[in-house]
Structure formats: C-alpha cells, structure tokens
Design an enzyme around this catalytic site. Sequence first.
Site, PDB file in Angstrom:
ATOM      1  CG  ASP A 183      10.041 -13.709  -0.766  1.00 32.36           C
ATOM      2  OD1 ASP A 183      10.046 -14.115  -1.947  1.00 32.36           O
ATOM      3  OD2 ASP A 183      10.979 -13.056  -0.281  1.00 32.36           O
ATOM      4  CG  HIS A 184       6.827 -13.866  -6.148  1.00 36.77           C
ATOM      5  ND1 HIS A 184       7.371 -12.631  -5.948  1.00 36.77           N
ATOM      6  CD2 HIS A 184       7.319 -14.286  -7.332  1.00 36.77           C
ATOM      7  CE1 HIS A 184       8.150 -12.319  -6.964  1.00 36.77           C
ATOM      8  NE2 HIS A 184       8.145 -13.308  -7.827  1.00 36.77           N
ATOM      9  CG  HIS A 246      12.295 -11.843  -4.276  1.00 37.57           C
ATOM     10  ND1 HIS A 246      11.181 -12.170  -3.553  1.00 37.57           N
ATOM     11  CD2 HIS A 246      11.900 -10.875  -5.145  1.00 37.57           C
ATOM     12  CE1 HIS A 246      10.163 -11.428  -3.959  1.00 37.57           C
ATOM     13  NE2 HIS A 246      10.570 -10.631  -4.916  1.00 37.57           N
TER      14      HIS A 246
HETATM   15  C1  BG6 Z   1       9.022  -8.589  -7.442  1.00 30.49           C
HETATM   16  C2  BG6 Z   1       9.742  -7.294  -7.656  1.00 30.49           C
HETATM   17  O1  BG6 Z   1       8.904  -8.870  -6.086  1.00 30.49           O
HETATM   18  O2  BG6 Z   1       9.751  -9.645  -8.074  1.00 30.49           O
HETATM   19  C3  BG6 Z   1       9.915  -7.018  -9.130  1.00 30.49           C
HETATM   20  O3  BG6 Z   1       9.006  -6.243  -7.064  1.00 30.49           O
HETATM   21  C4  BG6 Z   1      10.592  -8.186  -9.812  1.00 30.49           C
HETATM   22  O4  BG6 Z   1      10.666  -5.825  -9.357  1.00 30.49           O
HETATM   23  C5  BG6 Z   1       9.879  -9.488  -9.478  1.00 30.49           C
HETATM   24  O5  BG6 Z   1      10.558  -7.945 -11.211  1.00 30.49           O
HETATM   25  C6  BG6 Z   1      10.666 -10.670 -10.002  1.00 30.49           C
HETATM   26  O6  BG6 Z   1       9.896 -11.814  -9.862  1.00 30.49           O
HETATM   27  P1  BG6 Z   1      10.034 -13.004 -10.902  1.00 30.49           P
HETATM   28  O7  BG6 Z   1       9.128 -14.057 -10.351  1.00 30.49           O
HETATM   29  O8  BG6 Z   1       9.612 -12.471 -12.239  1.00 30.49           O
HETATM   30  O9  BG6 Z   1      11.480 -13.391 -10.903  1.00 30.49           O
END
Ligand code: BG6
Length: 470
Positions: A183-184, A246
């Site tokens: 989960d980034h 997230h």
């Molecule tokens: C991803 C989603 O996991 O996270 C995207 O699939 C989203 O839809 C993105 O735009 C948001 O990540 P960040 O790091 O740009 O806030």
Amino acid sequence: MTGTAPEFATTMVVFGASGDLMRRKLGPALFRICRRRQLPPEVKIVGFARTDLDDDGFRAYVRGGVDEFAGPVDDEAWNHFAARLHYVTGDVTVADDVARLGRELEKLESGPAHRLYYLAMAPRFFAPAVEGLGASGMAAGEPGGPRRDIVIEKPFGRDATSSDALNTLVHSVFREEQVFRIDHYLGKETAQNILYFRFANAIFDPLFNRSFVDHVQISVTETVDIGHRGGYYDQAGVWRDMFQNHLLQLLTLVAMEAPAAINATHLRDEKVKVLAAVRPIDAADTVAAQYAGYGDTDGVPTDSRTPTYGAIKLFIDNWRWSGVPFYLRSGKALAVKGSEITVAFKRPVVQLFGTEQSPRPNVLSICIQPDEGVHLSLDAKVPGDPVDIDLVELEFHYRTSFPDLVVGDSYERLLLDALRGDAALFTRSDEIRQAWGLFDPVIAASEDASSLPPDVYQPGSGGPASADAL
Ligand code: BG6
C-alpha cells in the site's frame, strides 16, 4: 525498522516488467536507490513479461521511465544501474515459461540468492503467478537459506470473499512472512512521520483520546480525473480504490496504540486492533458521488453508478476513541490536491475570556502531501487589545526544516524494505480482511441498483454539498 541483512546476493524478479508500473514507478525508484548506493550488493533485477524483448531492449524501456520520472540521469549512474537489469520473455500462465524463467535465474545467480518476486501485473494474473511459482518449486526457501518473498500490488481482491480466496491460494505456496502486500501510502515519509510525531514526542499522544479530541478528519483529495483508467476504475470506484486501503491505513496510524516495538509483528498487531474496533459503518453516514461527465470517459458505461467521491463518518469503539467521530473523504476531479489529517481538539471547559471572544478549538493538521509538514493552531491574545483573541499557527515543514533533503517517492522506501525482508510497512492478511469487512457493506449499498444513484458534483469543485452536510 529492523530487517534481515542479506548475507546472500539478491535477485528481484518483476512479473509484468514491460508494463506501466515498471516504467513509471519501479524503474525510477530502483534507479534512485541504486544511485544512492543503497541497493543490496550483487543485486540483479530481472524483468519477465510477454513482450518480446532482450536485455538491451528492457534497459531502453526502463531508461525511458527513468529519464521521465527520475531525471536528469548521468551516464555513470545509469551504466552502474543498467548492468543489473536482465530480461526473460515469457507468459506467467504457461508452466514451461515459468520453469524456463527458473533456469535462467539459476544461470544468472551462479549460487544461492535471495529472491523477491514482484507482481506488477493486472490482478487477474496474481493467482496464475503464485501457482506457477509454487508448481516450479521457486517459492520454497530452506531454513537458514536464501529468502523467497513475494510483493503483491493492490487491489488485493475486490471484496472479503475474493481476498480470502487469494490469501488461501497465496498461503498454499508462501508463508505469511514471505508475503508483502503493498500500500504505497505506508511508504510516504509523512505517513510514517505520524508514528514519530505521536511516539517520539511525549506531549502529543497523551491528548489523542476521547477526553481531548472532538473529531478527526482524514481527507485525500485529487485534482486529476480518472484519465485513461476507465476500464479499471469503473470496476473499482472510490471505496475500493482509496478507502479500503489508503484511507484506512492512515486511520490506523492516527488511532493505534503505541506498538511494543517498531517491527512487522507489533506494528501490524496494533493496526489490526484499530480496524477490529471500528463500528460497522452506518449507511446514513456515507455519501457517494460522481463527477459530472464521468460517464463520457472511455471504458465507462454512460449510465455508470460508480462513485468517484466518497465521504464517511465512522467510530472506533475502544477505550481511547469511544464517541469520537472520524470523517474520511476522498475524491477525484476536485479543486484541490491534498492529503491531510486534522485532529480538532475540544474547547476549554470554562470560557474565561467571555463568550464573544471564546477561543476557537485547537486544530492539529498533519499534511501528508503536498507541502509535507505539521501545523498546530493556537489561540493567542492580540497585542494591545484588552480582550481580543486570534488564532496563530505553529508550523513545521519538511522543505524548511530539511532544506537539503528530498522527500523520496514512497516506492523507494517500500522496495528497500522488501529487498531487506522487512514487512512492517506492508499489510498483513488479517488487516486486509478487516478492511474488506468494513467496506463490503458500503460497496454493496452503493452498487445496489435499487438504491439512489450517486450525487453529482462539478469537476474542479469542492465535492458534493451532501458531504459538507455530513
Ligand atoms: C492509487 C489509486 O492507489 O493511489 C489512484 O489507484 C490514486 O487512483 C493514487 O490516484 C493516489 O496516490 P497519491 O500517492 O498520488 O496520493
């Protein structure tokens, strides 16, 4: 965070290596780590995909992404990195191809090596990839021998049932400690800083509870619409795309108890306890909306009901948070891009300064992105005026406190941790299970054809009015 020091050489195998994730995220992140000389020694990065490429073709493909997302690139750093890249053409659903990949890896490794298999492919290939690795004997590690780990991208299933089925399959081949579900958001510097803020300082966490906190908001807003991702997004929607993973992960970091230690076991134990204590979400406490024009996107049916915006109110029924509302919201095509957690404190019990001038509540804002930092609003006496009170801010910003350091991309941290075998910032099977359990009913309600369609909001606006009411 602790991890296993790699006493063996390491091979990272990227399944789906000719795809977008490798070009946009993994290649640039691996290059930056390599440029900082943080990659484990003797590491090899082997791409595996159906696209017919040789090593040089793969290097050129990765270079395109590195130039675009990690540039400018100097030749020395690139050559040092490119020498580690290799490629094997093959189809993960074909047993012979996976077996051939295994033989190629053994040739490249010339001795026992840790292996990190990274599934950077569409979710429908997760099961064949895991089965293929199991059937070819590439998943089993000997005790004391090199590790055999696997990184699985999101989405991990699309509901509790499918994620359970995927977990059962994964566990038939890999033990839980070999599995890294990514989960980034957990790799974001500022998300990790929530724990440092709370548990490296003695003065804030004692206030994080129902006696002092009025409510908490977690907001992740995006200005981008769904772009070219219509096919994927329409099947996911905002609950699956952002909330189940997230936003809930941010919630656990804000609400958890101090873990006994910062390691994969204790950290994740505490996160699971938070999720287990979340009260089932009441349908009346949710808002689902869609931006006007969404149905005209390629890959999206014109009458789609998929929400691109969601807002919910939830409660954590434990001793610390009982009765404190948590408001979570996220959406696409909004006026502002920002991920922020705000903790609004209660007002002082006695209004010493009169009702006219009664102080506004203190608010702590943890800005995840952009302009990463922390703000705390305080009430202060306005100089010269006998009674006037105004809000002032105490602020910390990464850009001013650490002017020479760049806040790195979340994939850099997560890849390094996975290569070292440290799973603390990856989600465990029981976390995923709890998270789906919370969102399955919310998703079912919004997909119920007899329910009201999602509200509509204008692109570039602040979202639907119904969310403000919530
Ligand atoms: C991803 C989603 O996991 O996270 C995207 O699939 C989203 O839809 C993105 O735009 C948001 O990540 P960040 O790091 O740009 O806030």
